[in-house]
Design a protein around this motif. Structure first.
Motif, PDB file in Angstrom:
ATOM      1  N   ALA A  41       0.819  -1.156  -0.048  1.00  0.00           N
ATOM      2  CA  ALA A  41       0.012   0.101  -0.052  1.00  0.00           C
ATOM      3  C   ALA A  41       0.761   1.212  -0.178  1.00  0.00           C
ATOM      4  CB  ALA A  41      -0.981  -0.081   1.162  1.00  0.00           C
ATOM      5  N   ALA A  42       1.797   1.346   0.630  1.00  0.00           N
ATOM      6  CA  ALA A  42       2.997   2.251   0.880  1.00  0.00           C
ATOM      7  C   ALA A  42       3.618   2.633  -0.607  1.00  0.00           C
ATOM      8  CB  ALA A  42       3.948   2.197   1.890  1.00  0.00           C
ATOM      9  N   GLU A  43       3.843   1.645  -1.199  1.00  0.00           N
ATOM     10  CA  GLU A  43       4.490   1.990  -2.435  1.00  0.00           C
ATOM     11  C   GLU A  43       3.369   2.128  -3.467  1.00  0.00           C
ATOM     12  OE1 GLU A  43       7.701  -1.980  -2.815  1.00  0.00           O
ATOM     13  OE2 GLU A  43       5.843  -2.409  -3.554  1.00  0.00           O
ATOM     14  N   ARG A  44       2.012   2.002  -3.314  1.00  0.00           N
ATOM     15  CA  ARG A  44       1.143   2.686  -4.224  1.00  0.00           C
ATOM     16  C   ARG A  44       0.493   4.200  -3.873  1.00  0.00           C
ATOM     17  NH1 ARG A  44       1.286  -2.468  -4.605  1.00  0.00           N
ATOM     18  NH2 ARG A  44       0.656  -3.672  -6.572  1.00  0.00           N
ATOM     19  N   LYS A  45       1.285   4.637  -2.633  1.00  0.00           N
ATOM     20  CA  LYS A  45       1.121   5.882  -2.086  1.00  0.00           C
ATOM     21  C   LYS A  45      -0.402   5.848  -1.388  1.00  0.00           C
ATOM     22  CE  LYS A  45       4.306   8.313  -4.846  1.00  0.00           C
ATOM     23  NZ  LYS A  45       4.584   9.346  -5.749  1.00  0.00           N
ATOM     24  N   ARG A  46      -0.830   4.766  -1.007  1.00  0.00           N
ATOM     25  CA  ARG A  46      -2.222   4.390  -0.072  1.00  0.00           C
ATOM     26  C   ARG A  46      -1.988   4.775   1.223  1.00  0.00           C
ATOM     27  NH1 ARG A  46      -5.267   0.119  -4.184  1.00  0.00           N
ATOM     28  NH2 ARG A  46      -5.014   1.235  -5.920  1.00  0.00           N
ATOM     29  N   TRP A  47      -1.468   5.827   1.434  1.00  0.00           N
ATOM     30  CA  TRP A  47      -0.936   6.070   3.019  1.00  0.00           C
ATOM     31  C   TRP A  47      -1.821   5.718   4.023  1.00  0.00           C
ATOM     32  CZ3 TRP A  47       4.028   5.702   2.962  1.00  0.00           C
ATOM     33  CH2 TRP A  47       4.699   5.918   1.783  1.00  0.00           C
ATOM     34  N   SER A  48      -3.138   6.003   3.981  1.00  0.00           N
ATOM     35  CA  SER A  48      -4.082   5.876   5.087  1.00  0.00           C
ATOM     36  C   SER A  48      -4.007   4.356   5.296  1.00  0.00           C
ATOM     37  CB  SER A  48      -5.492   6.333   4.682  1.00  0.00           C
ATOM     38  OG  SER A  48      -5.243   7.706   4.640  1.00  0.00           O
ATOM     39  N   ILE A  49      -4.250   3.578   3.947  1.00  0.00           N
ATOM     40  CA  ILE A  49      -4.238   2.029   4.214  1.00  0.00           C
ATOM     41  C   ILE A  49      -3.251   1.536   4.758  1.00  0.00           C
ATOM     42  CG2 ILE A  49      -4.703  -0.049   2.685  1.00  0.00           C
ATOM     43  CD1 ILE A  49      -6.319   1.613   0.932  1.00  0.00           C
ATOM     44  N   ALA A  50      -1.880   2.117   4.341  1.00  0.00           N
ATOM     45  CA  ALA A  50      -0.500   1.482   4.651  1.00  0.00           C
ATOM     46  C   ALA A  50      -0.483   1.609   6.326  1.00  0.00           C
ATOM     47  CB  ALA A  50       0.590   2.282   4.085  1.00  0.00           C
ATOM     48  N   TYR A  51      -0.904   2.938   6.719  1.00  0.00           N
ATOM     49  CA  TYR A  51      -0.582   3.108   8.261  1.00  0.00           C
ATOM     50  C   TYR A  51      -1.685   2.142   9.094  1.00  0.00           C
ATOM     51  CZ  TYR A  51       2.555   6.791   7.424  1.00  0.00           C
ATOM     52  OH  TYR A  51       3.610   7.738   6.967  1.00  0.00           O
ATOM     53  N   LEU A  52      -2.898   2.049   8.360  1.00  0.00           N
ATOM     54  CA  LEU A  52      -3.767   1.198   9.318  1.00  0.00           C
ATOM     55  C   LEU A  52      -3.349  -0.171   9.260  1.00  0.00           C
ATOM     56  CD1 LEU A  52      -6.701   0.656  10.272  1.00  0.00           C
ATOM     57  CD2 LEU A  52      -7.283   0.367   7.705  1.00  0.00           C
ATOM     58  N   LEU A  53      -2.885  -0.832   8.265  1.00  0.00           N
ATOM     59  CA  LEU A  53      -2.473  -2.061   8.213  1.00  0.00           C
ATOM     60  C   LEU A  53      -1.204  -2.241   9.036  1.00  0.00           C
ATOM     61  CD1 LEU A  53      -2.572  -2.890   4.420  1.00  0.00           C
ATOM     62  CD2 LEU A  53      -4.057  -4.005   6.172  1.00  0.00           C
ATOM     63  N   LEU A  54      -0.080  -1.317   9.078  1.00  0.00           N
ATOM     64  CA  LEU A  54       0.961  -1.351   9.873  1.00  0.00           C
ATOM     65  C   LEU A  54       0.434  -1.486  11.362  1.00  0.00           C
ATOM     66  CD1 LEU A  54       3.983  -1.417   9.462  1.00  0.00           C
ATOM     67  CD2 LEU A  54       4.043   0.990  10.074  1.00  0.00           C
ATOM     68  N   GLY A  55      -0.617  -0.539  11.748  1.00  0.00           N
ATOM     69  CA  GLY A  55      -1.119  -0.913  13.161  1.00  0.00           C
ATOM     70  C   GLY A  55      -1.816  -1.875  13.435  1.00  0.00           C
ATOM     71  N   LEU A  56      -2.422  -2.704  12.400  1.00  0.00           N
ATOM     72  CA  LEU A  56      -2.982  -4.148  12.725  1.00  0.00           C
ATOM     73  C   LEU A  56      -1.904  -4.967  13.131  1.00  0.00           C
ATOM     74  CD1 LEU A  56      -5.758  -3.990  10.122  1.00  0.00           C
ATOM     75  CD2 LEU A  56      -6.111  -3.832  12.424  1.00  0.00           C
TER      76      LEU A  56
END
Length: 410
Positions: free
Chosen positions: A142-157
């Motif tokens: 997700a971070a590579e696709r610049k979908r940052w909200s999703i990237a941070y959400l997944l990292l939190g999970l």
């Protein structure tokens, strides 16, 4: 050229299919033969029953979202819970193979299969570590696709599953800023990480009260585990007279002695210094997102006072993404499989009657661990420096131009 390329890709796909089929079959065969008795599945089952049967009691060693994979051990009546869990992990393993192959190509997919089936031979279907590992991979995608909200959400999970993905938060922030976002905007995006973790902590406090800190307290209080790099240092020091003792507490085999706290503190400091070095190199463009993530997780493994076999599952998908089949990592995986379950069983550390359990570590066991750890340190230093040595194992020959293009994209 098209026909040649098609034939080469067909061979790669055939190798991938053969490796996956044989590997999964071998691991499940081993699990059937051993009855999964060297696993933590029984612990997962007890924790799941304690949570769902009433009281919603949280596990002592694991964060709250660990209850999701643990719940695989509460299948419908008539289904063995160990097998239900193992087949769930097999399904997830296959999903991970497809994801890695889509992100980095068929060769990376084959590397993922080889690494996990060799290095994780004794644990891949009997531990839940593949869950946070693949959630972390999804966050990177997700971070590579610049979908940052999703990237941070997944990292939190990921943090709520196994804590360790939290070390990648600065890497994500640096990458977002480097991709063109302002620092305030990156901080706002990172709120998704904070809110996700905060929600998990709030739920944990609501269910367990002060006991929500039990997994963190458990990790802090653990002694130096025998497979860790600090343990290898303590063992080597014991050869010149520094006291070190066998210890079997906290559900693991450890090395204790008057120098264990000092060594642990030293390696914790090395982790902090190494992490700052990674962040600097990433911020100055010397490391890509994948390289920085790989470096941080390698550094964590190489400096942690606990290095159970299943922890390698955290890093191996990242190694496959960045390095494909790498000779050093193949050796690390082979030695890891030799250590567990091989030498654990052969030296009477597991699967023995209480009176037959070993009360000291054998030379072959400690030498195998020391050799594996030396390779792990070397691999960590290599990725920290961003140096690319030619240690990839090629499955098919490629023309020079194709090889050059591949190196340029990694």
């Amino acid at each position: 050229m098209r026909i040649t390329g098609f034939c080469a890709q067909t061979r790669v796909n055939a190798v991938a299919f053969a490796v996956v089929t044989a590997g999964v079959g071998g691991v499940l065969g081993m699990a059937l033969a051993r009855g999964l008795r060297f696993s933590d599945v029984d612990v997962y089952h007890r924790d799941a029953l304690a949570f769902w049967a009433g009281g919603h009691r949280l596990p002592t060693e694991y964060p709250i979202l660990a209850m999701v994979p643990f719940s695989l051990t509460v299948p419908p009546a008539g289904i063995d819970y160990a097998w239900a869990f193992s087949f769930g992990m097999v399904a997830l393993f296959l999903v991970g193979w497809i994801a890695v192959a889509r992100m980095a190509g068929a060769r990376a997919g084959i590397a993922y299969v080889v690494y996990l089936l060799v290095g994780g031979f004794g644990v891949i279907v009997s531990r839940y570590d593949l869950v946070p590992a693949l959630v972390t991979i999804a966050a990177i995608a997700a971070a590579e696709r610049k979908r940052w909200s999703i990237a941070y959400l997944l990292l939190g999970l990921g943090v709520l599953l196994k804590i360790y993905p939290g070390v990648l938060l600065p890497v994500f922030l640096i990458q977002q800023v480097r991709s063109g976002a302002s620092v305030p905007k990156a901080a706002v995006s990172a709120l998704w990480f904070g809110l996700t973790v905060a929600a998990g902590v709030a739920a944990s406090i609501g269910l367990a009260g002060p006991g929500w800190l039990a997994p963190i307290r458990f990790a802090i209080e653990r002694p130096v585990q025998v497979e860790s790099v600090p343990a290898t240092v303590l063992w080597l020091a014991s050869l010149v007279g520094w006291p070190a003792a066998f210890d079997h507490t906290f559900n693991s085999f450890n090395i204790t002695g008057p120098g264990d706290r000092a060594v642990s503190t030293l390696f914790s400091a090395l982790f902090v210094i190494g992490s700052l070095f990674v962040f600097y190199r990433q911020a100055t463009g010397r490391l890509t997102l994948r390289q920085a993530c790989l470096a941080c997780v390698c550094l964590l493994l190489a400096t942690s006072k606990v290095l159970s076999t299943q922890y390698f599952i955290w890093v191996l998908p990242l190694v496959a993404l960045e390095l494909e089949l790498d000779a050093v990592w193949v050796l690390i995986c082979a030695l890891t499989a030799l250590i567990f379950p091989g030498l654990y069983f052969l030296t009477a550390l597991i699967d023995q009657a209480p009176e037959a359990m070993a009360t000291a570590y054998s030379w072959p066991f400690l030498v195998a661990i020391g050799t594996r750890n030396a390779l792990l340190v070397a691999a960590t230093l290599r990725v920290l420096s961003g140096t690319k040595f030619e240690t990839r194992l090629r499955l098919t020959a490629r023309p020079p131009s194709a090889q050059s293009a591949t190196h340029e994209t990694h």
